[in-house]
Structures are given as structure tokens and as C-alpha cells.
Scaffold this active site. Structure first.
Site, PDB file in Angstrom:
ATOM      1  N   VAL A   1      15.458   3.360  13.303  1.00 17.73           N
ATOM      2  CA  VAL A   1      16.696   4.143  13.215  1.00 17.73           C
ATOM      3  C   VAL A   1      16.590   5.148  12.070  1.00 17.73           C
ATOM      4  CG1 VAL A   1      19.200   4.059  12.933  1.00 17.73           C
ATOM      5  CG2 VAL A   1      18.016   2.166  14.073  1.00 17.73           C
TER       6      VAL A   1
ATOM      7  N   ASP B   1      17.790   8.692  23.135  1.00 20.84           N
ATOM      8  CA  ASP B   1      17.161   8.244  21.885  1.00 20.84           C
ATOM      9  C   ASP B   1      18.239   7.950  20.828  1.00 20.84           C
ATOM     10  OD1 ASP B   1      14.691   8.102  20.023  1.00 20.84           O
ATOM     11  OD2 ASP B   1      15.967   9.600  19.044  1.00 20.84           O
TER      12      ASP B   1
ATOM     13  N   GLY C   1       6.409  21.441  18.263  1.00 21.53           N
ATOM     14  CA  GLY C   1       6.050  20.014  18.253  1.00 21.53           C
ATOM     15  C   GLY C   1       7.222  19.099  17.934  1.00 21.53           C
TER      16      GLY C   1
ATOM     17  N   GLY D   1       8.410  11.809  11.817  1.00 21.07           N
ATOM     18  CA  GLY D   1       7.211  12.287  11.128  1.00 21.07           C
ATOM     19  C   GLY D   1       6.391  11.117  10.627  1.00 21.07           C
TER      20      GLY D   1
ATOM     21  N   GLU E   1       9.220  16.543  22.709  1.00 15.74           N
ATOM     22  CA  GLU E   1       8.124  16.060  23.554  1.00 15.74           C
ATOM     23  C   GLU E   1       7.977  16.981  24.770  1.00 15.74           C
ATOM     24  OE1 GLU E   1       6.641  12.992  22.994  1.00 15.74           O
ATOM     25  OE2 GLU E   1       7.883  12.583  21.246  1.00 15.74           O
TER      26      GLU E   1
ATOM     27  N   LYS F   1      19.361   4.218  18.953  1.00 19.29           N
ATOM     28  CA  LYS F   1      19.510   3.991  17.505  1.00 19.29           C
ATOM     29  C   LYS F   1      20.938   3.551  17.171  1.00 19.29           C
ATOM     30  CE  LYS F   1      15.998   7.532  16.659  1.00 19.29           C
ATOM     31  NZ  LYS F   1      15.775   8.965  16.498  1.00 19.29           N
TER      32      LYS F   1
ATOM     33  N   ALA G   1       5.369  -5.986  -3.818  1.00 14.78           N
ATOM     34  CA  ALA G   1       5.371  -7.084  -2.835  1.00 14.78           C
ATOM     35  C   ALA G   1       4.935  -8.407  -3.454  1.00 14.78           C
ATOM     36  CB  ALA G   1       4.455  -6.741  -1.672  1.00 14.78           C
TER      37      ALA G   1
ATOM     38  N   THR H   1       0.962   8.734  15.587  1.00 17.30           N
ATOM     39  CA  THR H   1       1.684   9.395  14.485  1.00 17.30           C
ATOM     40  C   THR H   1       2.153   8.360  13.447  1.00 17.30           C
ATOM     41  OG1 THR H   1       2.452  11.059  16.044  1.00 17.30           O
ATOM     42  CG2 THR H   1       3.626  10.932  13.949  1.00 17.30           C
ATOM     43  N   VAL H   2       2.925   7.381  13.876  1.00 15.59           N
ATOM     44  CA  VAL H   2       3.510   6.426  12.915  1.00 15.59           C
ATOM     45  C   VAL H   2       2.447   5.452  12.400  1.00 15.59           C
ATOM     46  CG1 VAL H   2       5.293   4.671  12.574  1.00 15.59           C
ATOM     47  CG2 VAL H   2       5.754   6.634  14.058  1.00 15.59           C
TER      48      VAL H   2
END
Ligand code: NDP
Ligand code: HSE
Length: 437
Positions: A133, A202, A188, A303, A191, A206, A33, A13-14
Site C-alpha cells: 500500500v 489497483d 514508464g 519504484g 503499464e 490498496k 534488526a 523492479t521491487v
């Protein structure tokens, strides 16, 4: 200038969000950059999936993450594999190889952060973790840099989208926890094994990272008090609402004279606070600084692309600072290593907070007075009382008490005494309440 070369450890996903956003916005990102940022290697065990994600891009696909780490061409490694064991080995090996690391892995840093940051310092490389986070919200940047003038007093955050979705649905539809959890899994959000989310782990990962940056203390996940929402009952959400509060799973860290509070638990928050109105899977963090006052950060906490937004911000930062003397970079945890503090994390019994209590009591003379006497004997001041009218012929009822701030240890002793009364008919529900004023 030659593009900086990035290897993605994990393209799920990430990782895939990062890959796509980097390519889509490459011109703007390069403009910011000062040089291109190019993914040249990606890794996952399912090679066919990986190839499908990268399409026709000129990228090496491998199933062996160490192949990326040991490639001298790679400047920055992005760890989006998740979990603790393999991720720890990969990150430490990448550091040993002199590579900068970007990770979205809060579990890894909350548990092994001290070791990882020390290794990075010794090697003169950066470990960046904005995505770890609150996903797309740039809260690490805000705490570490934007608020750097402030003595941070407290942070309160809705930092787990799954549980916020569940609580929002329980409240708006009057459903119980188990029903909404199934819906969250179908959509979704949660999990298949939602334990880390619903049990507050979780959020505690964070919170531990934010606390370290805010107060200049080492990451100490093992000292956090962690309570989730799986035991929360729909009745308490309803009563809280009648009293003008919403229940949120808050991560709270606060500086006290005696130490630092570090706690995650369901919390009553006045409905009038903006954070009480953060609904669905959204995240929000409130930071109280002595100079700036209260600031609020809101957005998507998860997401593919929201999280990629944070990963890429770190990639840009590293690209800009790549050639800087390591001593002139932004410290990993905001404070210079020799300015870190050893202020203790307070045990939960020493935490100061106010309470919501729900007692199932016999509906007879003297019950309320015995309970208020116990609270008075423990020097606990009552803020409000609500008694539901008992149903016809029921002879028992719910008694709701809101208290003013007191010490948790004191409340524990009062609760034990109240629970011993033969007119208290069920385990007392105790929730914490924060005015966040
Ligand atoms: P995914 O499960 O979607 O992706 C994990 C990736 O790692 C997959 O590509 C998987 O592919 C690969 N992988 C796993 N094990 C191995 C292995 N042994 N060797 C090689 N590749 C491997 O996870 P996410 O992208 O959702 O999460 C990644 C990290 O980001 C986690 O730490 C998570 O907590 C964090 N995060 C996630 C957010 C989100 O919205 N999803 C938000 C913020 C943080 P394969 O199985 O084919 O090997
Ligand atoms: N499981 C997390 C959540 C994902 O629900 O917020 C982002 O860390």
C-alpha cells in the site's frame, strides 16, 4: 547471531531494489534488526538477468520459486512476482513450510487475504505487506501501530501514482485522458495494459487493505465500489478548478453508523486541502482519528528503492519478532482475531457524499428551474451553480451544479428523472465531491 536468511521470489523492479538496498545499507540494517539479513536465494525465469542483478554476490539463482520455499535454510520468503494465481500458491506453500512472508502484492492480499492470514495464524508465522500500500510510505505501520490509540473515522488516499500523474497532466496542460495515457506509458509510469491502474482496481486493492486495518474488518475487495478515470473529461477538470476544486482519484473508506464505506472514484477535493496539491506520480494518504485528528502521509508510491524501503522495514520487523511467541506479535490486521468486527461494507446506494453534476442543456427559459425542482423533490440541497455562457448561435450550454451531502441512491433517482427531461441533451456527468474537513 547468525544472519536471517531470505529468499526472493521474483527479482524484477521491487525484488532487485530490495536486493540492492539490503546490500548497500547492510550495516545499519543489521544494527537495527539485531542480526544480519541476507538474501541467499533469488528466483526468476530469466536466469541470465537474475545473475546480472546479483553480480558477484554469493546467492543461489533459480527459475523455480518452490525450490526457495522448500529450502529449510530459508527463514523469510519475499514475494515480488505479482499476480494472483501463482503468488497465492507460493505464499500458502511458504506458510505451510513455516516460513514468514513479506509481500508487495496488494492484488493477492485484497482478494485472498482472509485465507492467507488465517493460514499464517494457524502456522504461527508472519505475513507482512507494508510495500503493498502506497509503496514507500509507511502507512500500514502508521495505521496498525502508530495510530493504535485511535478510533479511525476515515481514510482518504491518492494511492495510485499512474492515475495521479495522468490527472495532474490533464489539469496542468489541458490535455485529454487518451493523450496523457500515451505519455504515461512512454515514460514508464503506466503499464502496457494499464487497466488496473486507470480503472481504479489497483487503488481499490490498496484501500481494501487499509480499511481492514483501520476498522478491524476482513479484507473484502469484492464489496468495494470501483470507478477509474478513463471516462473523465478535460472539461470537468476545468470547471472543477473554476469552482475551487481539483479532481483526484481518491480511495475513501469511512465509518458510518450503518456500516463502512469503501469506494474508489474520481473526486472533487477543495484546492485548499494539502492532498489536492499532491501532483505527478506521488501518493498521499489522509487519516482521521478521533484522538489525533487529521494526519497526512506523503511520498513515493512506487519504484524500485521506495518500495524496497517498505519491504526491508518488514524484513527488520520480522527479524526482531522472529523468536517472539506468536500471540505477542502485532496482529496482521491490527486487531486480535477475536476482536475483528463484522460491520458491513455499505452498498454504494447508501453512501453519503456530495456531488458535481454537469448537464448539457438547452439554453431556454425554465430549464434551470425544472432541474432544481427535481433536486428539491428528492431533498437534495444545492451548494453552487455555474452556467457557462453559450457560444454565439449555439442555444445550448453546460450547467454545473454542486450539491450538499446526500445519499447516493437518492441522487441516482434524481439523475434518472433529470436525464429524462427533453431539455437535457447529453448524458449527465456525475462526480463525487468530498470536503475532507
Ligand atoms: P516485475 O515484473 O518487475 O518483477 C516480477 C519478477 O517476478 C521478475 O523478476 C520476473 O522475472 C519474476 N517472475 C514472474 N513470473 C515468474 C515465474 N513464474 N517464476 C519465476 N519468476 C517469475 O514486477 P514488480 O517488481 O514491479 O512488482 C512485483 C510486485 O510488487 C507486484 O505485486 C506489484 O504489484 C508490487 N508492487 C510494485 C511496485 C513497483 O513500483 N513496481 C510498487 C508496489 C508494489 P521473469 O519474468 O524473468 O521470470
Ligand atoms: N501501478 C501502481 C501505481 C504501482 O501506479 O501506483 C504501485 O503500486
Amino acid at each position: 547471531m547468525k544472519a536471517i536468511k531470505v529468499g526472493l521470489l521474483g527479482i524484477g523492479t521491487v525484488g532487485s531494489g530490495t536486493f540492492h538496498v539490503l546490500r548497500r545499507n547492510q550495516a545499519e540494517i543489521k544494527g537495527r534488526a539485531g542480526r544480519g539479513i541476507e538474501v541467499t536465494m533469488v528466483c526468476r525465469r530469466d536466469l541470465a538477468q537474475a545473475r546480472q542483478i546479483v553480480g558477484d554476490a554469493d546467492v543461489v539463482v533459480t527459475a523455480d520459486p518452490f525450490e526457495i520455499i522448500r529450502n529449510p535454510e530459508i527463514d523469510i520468503v519475499v514475494e515480488t512476482i505479482g499476480g494472483c494465481d501463482l503468488a497465492r500458491s507460493l505464499v500458502l506453500e511458504a506458510i505451510a513450510q513455516g516460513k514468514h512472508v513479506v509481500t508487495a502484492n496488494k492484488a493477492l492480499l485484497a482478494v485472498h487475504g482472509t485465507e492467507i492470514f488465517a493460514a499464517a495464524r494457524a502456522k504461527g508465522v508472519m505475513v507482512a505487506f507494508e510495500a503493498a500500500v502506497a509503496g514507500g510510505i509507511p502507512i500500514i505501520k502508521a495505521l496498525r501501530e502508530g495510530l493504535t490509540a485511535n478510533r479511525i473515522e476515515w481514510i482518504a488516499g491518492i494511492i495510485n501514482g499512474t492515475t495521479n500523474f495522468i490527472l495532474s497532466e490533464m489539469r496542468s496542460k489541458g490535455l485529454d485522458f487518451a493523450t496523457v495515457l500515451k505519455e504515461a506509458q512512454r515514460l514508464g509510469y503506466a503499464e502496457a495494459d494499464p487497466t488496473f491502474d486507470v480503472e481504479g482496481v489497483d487503488a481499490a486493492h490498496k484501500l481494501t487493505l487499509m480499511s481492514a486495518i483501520a476498522f478491524g474488518v476482513p479484507v473484502q475487495f469484492d464489496k468495494a465500489h470501483v470507478e477509474g478515470i478513463s471516462q473523465l473529461q478535460a472539461a470537468d477538470i476545468k470547471y472543477a478548478e473554476q469552482l475551487g476544486y481539483r479532481i483526484k482519484l481518491l480511495g475513501l473508506t469511512r465509518r458510518r453508523d450503518t456500516g463502512i464505506e469503501l469506494r474508489v472514484h474520481p473526486t472533487l477535493v477543495p484546492m485548499s486541502r494539502l492532498i489536492a496539491n499532491v501532483e505527478g506520480a506521488m501518493n498521499a494518504v489522509v487519516v482521521q482519528g478521533d484522538a489525533v485528528g487529521t494526519t497526512l502521509y506523503y511520498g513515493k508510491g512506487a519504484g524500485a528503492e521506495p518500495t524496497a524501503s517498505a519491504v526491508i522495514a518488514d524484513l527488520v520487523d520480522i527479524t526482531r519478532l522472529h523468536t517472539a511467541d506468536p500471540d505477542h506479535r502485532v496482529p496482521h490486521l491490527a486487531f486480535q482475531p477475536d476482536a475483528m468486527s463484522d460491520t458491513a461494507i455499505l452498498p454504494m446506494a447508501e453512501v453519503l457524499t456530495s456531488y458535481y453534476l454537469r448537464l448539457r442543456v438547452a439554453d431556454e427559459a425554465g430549464v434551470l428551474s425544472r432541474i432544481t425542482t427535481i433536486l428539491a423533490e428528492h431533498d437534495i440541497s444545492i451548494d453552487a451553480v455555474l452556467q457557462r455562457e453559450s457560444n454565439e448561435g449555439e442555444r445550448q450550454t453546460d450547467l454545473i451544479i454542486l450539491t450538499h451531502e446526500t445519499q447516493e441512491g437518492r441522487m441516482n433517482r434524481a439523475l434518472a428523472q433529470m436525464q429524462g427531461l427533453n431539455t437535457v441533451l447529453a448524458p449527465i456527468v456525475r462526480l463525487r465531491k468530498e470536503e475532507l474537513a
